[in-house]
Design an enzyme around this catalytic site. Sequence first.
Site, PDB file in Angstrom:
ATOM      1  N   ASP A 136      -3.826   6.019  -7.167  1.00 45.90           N
ATOM      2  CA  ASP A 136      -3.820   4.247  -6.902  1.00 45.90           C
ATOM      3  C   ASP A 136      -5.609   4.094  -6.925  1.00 45.90           C
ATOM      4  O   ASP A 136      -5.178   2.580  -7.748  1.00 45.90           O
ATOM      5  CB  ASP A 136      -3.612   4.117  -5.627  1.00 45.90           C
ATOM      6  CG  ASP A 136      -4.281   2.845  -5.150  1.00 45.90           C
ATOM      7  OD1 ASP A 136      -3.240   2.030  -5.753  1.00 45.90           O
ATOM      8  OD2 ASP A 136      -4.635   2.170  -3.723  1.00 45.90           O
ATOM      9  N   CYS A 191      16.070  -7.456 -12.184  1.00 47.27           N
ATOM     10  CA  CYS A 191      16.370  -8.408 -10.849  1.00 47.27           C
ATOM     11  C   CYS A 191      16.820  -9.779 -11.612  1.00 47.27           C
ATOM     12  O   CYS A 191      17.271  -9.969 -10.454  1.00 47.27           O
ATOM     13  CB  CYS A 191      14.864  -8.634 -11.098  1.00 47.27           C
ATOM     14  SG  CYS A 191      13.439  -7.630 -10.798  1.00 47.27           S
ATOM     15  N   CYS A 216      -2.991 -14.198  -3.993  1.00 50.40           N
ATOM     16  CA  CYS A 216      -2.692 -13.222  -3.233  1.00 50.40           C
ATOM     17  C   CYS A 216      -3.403 -12.984  -1.924  1.00 50.40           C
ATOM     18  O   CYS A 216      -4.433 -12.694  -1.704  1.00 50.40           O
ATOM     19  CB  CYS A 216      -2.348 -11.756  -4.024  1.00 50.40           C
ATOM     20  SG  CYS A 216      -1.602 -10.287  -3.322  1.00 50.40           S
ATOM     21  N   CYS A 245       0.588  -7.716   2.987  1.00 48.66           N
ATOM     22  CA  CYS A 245       1.860  -9.245   2.754  1.00 48.66           C
ATOM     23  C   CYS A 245       2.659  -8.267   2.151  1.00 48.66           C
ATOM     24  O   CYS A 245       2.840  -7.664   0.713  1.00 48.66           O
ATOM     25  CB  CYS A 245       1.184 -10.496   1.990  1.00 48.66           C
ATOM     26  SG  CYS A 245       2.510 -11.574   2.656  1.00 48.66           S
ATOM     27  N   CYS A 252      13.378  -8.679  -1.045  1.00 47.27           N
ATOM     28  CA  CYS A 252      13.642  -7.882  -1.862  1.00 47.27           C
ATOM     29  C   CYS A 252      15.347  -7.391  -2.012  1.00 47.27           C
ATOM     30  O   CYS A 252      15.596  -6.978  -1.138  1.00 47.27           O
ATOM     31  CB  CYS A 252      12.872  -7.134  -2.946  1.00 47.27           C
ATOM     32  SG  CYS A 252      13.642  -6.548  -4.825  1.00 47.27           S
TER      33      CYS A 252
END
Length: 314
Positions: A136, A191, A216, A245, A252
Amino acid sequence: MPVEHPDPLAFKAWLRSEALSSGFALAGFAPCDPFATEADRLQTWFRDGGGALLPYLDPGTLLDPRALWPQARTALVGFFPYARPEAVPGAAPGSLKLSRYLWGPDYHAVLKPRLARLMEAAQARWPGLEGRVCVDTAPLLERQLAARAGLGWQGKHTLLIAGKDGSWGFLGALLLSVDLPPDEPFTAEHCGSCTACLDACPSEALAPFRLDPARCLTTYTIETEAEPPAPVARALAASRWAAGCDACQEACPWNRAPLWGEPGLWGGPSPLHTRAAADLPRGAAQWRKLTRRTALRRVRDRHWRATLARILGS
């Protein structure tokens, strides 16, 4: 006398097995070639100001793993699930919402040692092998690398979706200095016409396969202490997401029955997740105590207080 190395296919199979044994639910292998197909999209994103609030990002480094570490030839990419069905942000009466990835210890402190131990074991089997652990914080397109390694695709919310295993997972990469046979890449997205994640975004920060960090909520509760625009401040107050968030992932369909994280690691009790908003800590000492050894430690107490004030109106 020349050094003997194991058979690459057998070594790859052993590495994958060891990665899965160390807690990664999925593991794949990808070449560390430049991301040529991402260049135009990434350059456009930067040109439109996508990196303005994220100054540590550089398109040149992001597009080429070898710009990060020149010896990189193969990447072992792992998917480590973290969400728990019982750990639901905002479920406690009067509580605010903190993203699921913040429930439990700092994931860097969990994943990095496991990958480092895997690297040490690999070096014992392959003399002269070098590697670099990335979790990350390195300037690496981890989601694209994971797709290249066959773990899933980057969804419309820009996160990696590992098929029916969902998107509630950390990605960790081990860059290796040897060429190993790559896995079949994930080249298609699934998707379809679904826009659930886009519709669920509280601040309209999402367009298909594109995130605007300037809108965001996570940007303003985690990444920067900058004052959010008025629409984002209103979305913070209305949604009550105080740190990160999860709205897009909650919506999803691929997360209806995902892989869940280890109960002993994630989703443990913390006053930050269970106290009513009015009782949350506002002092520096309290904040340091409650965030010790968690990923929230990077957020200063003054930043936390500013977020609380925006949400609670005080």
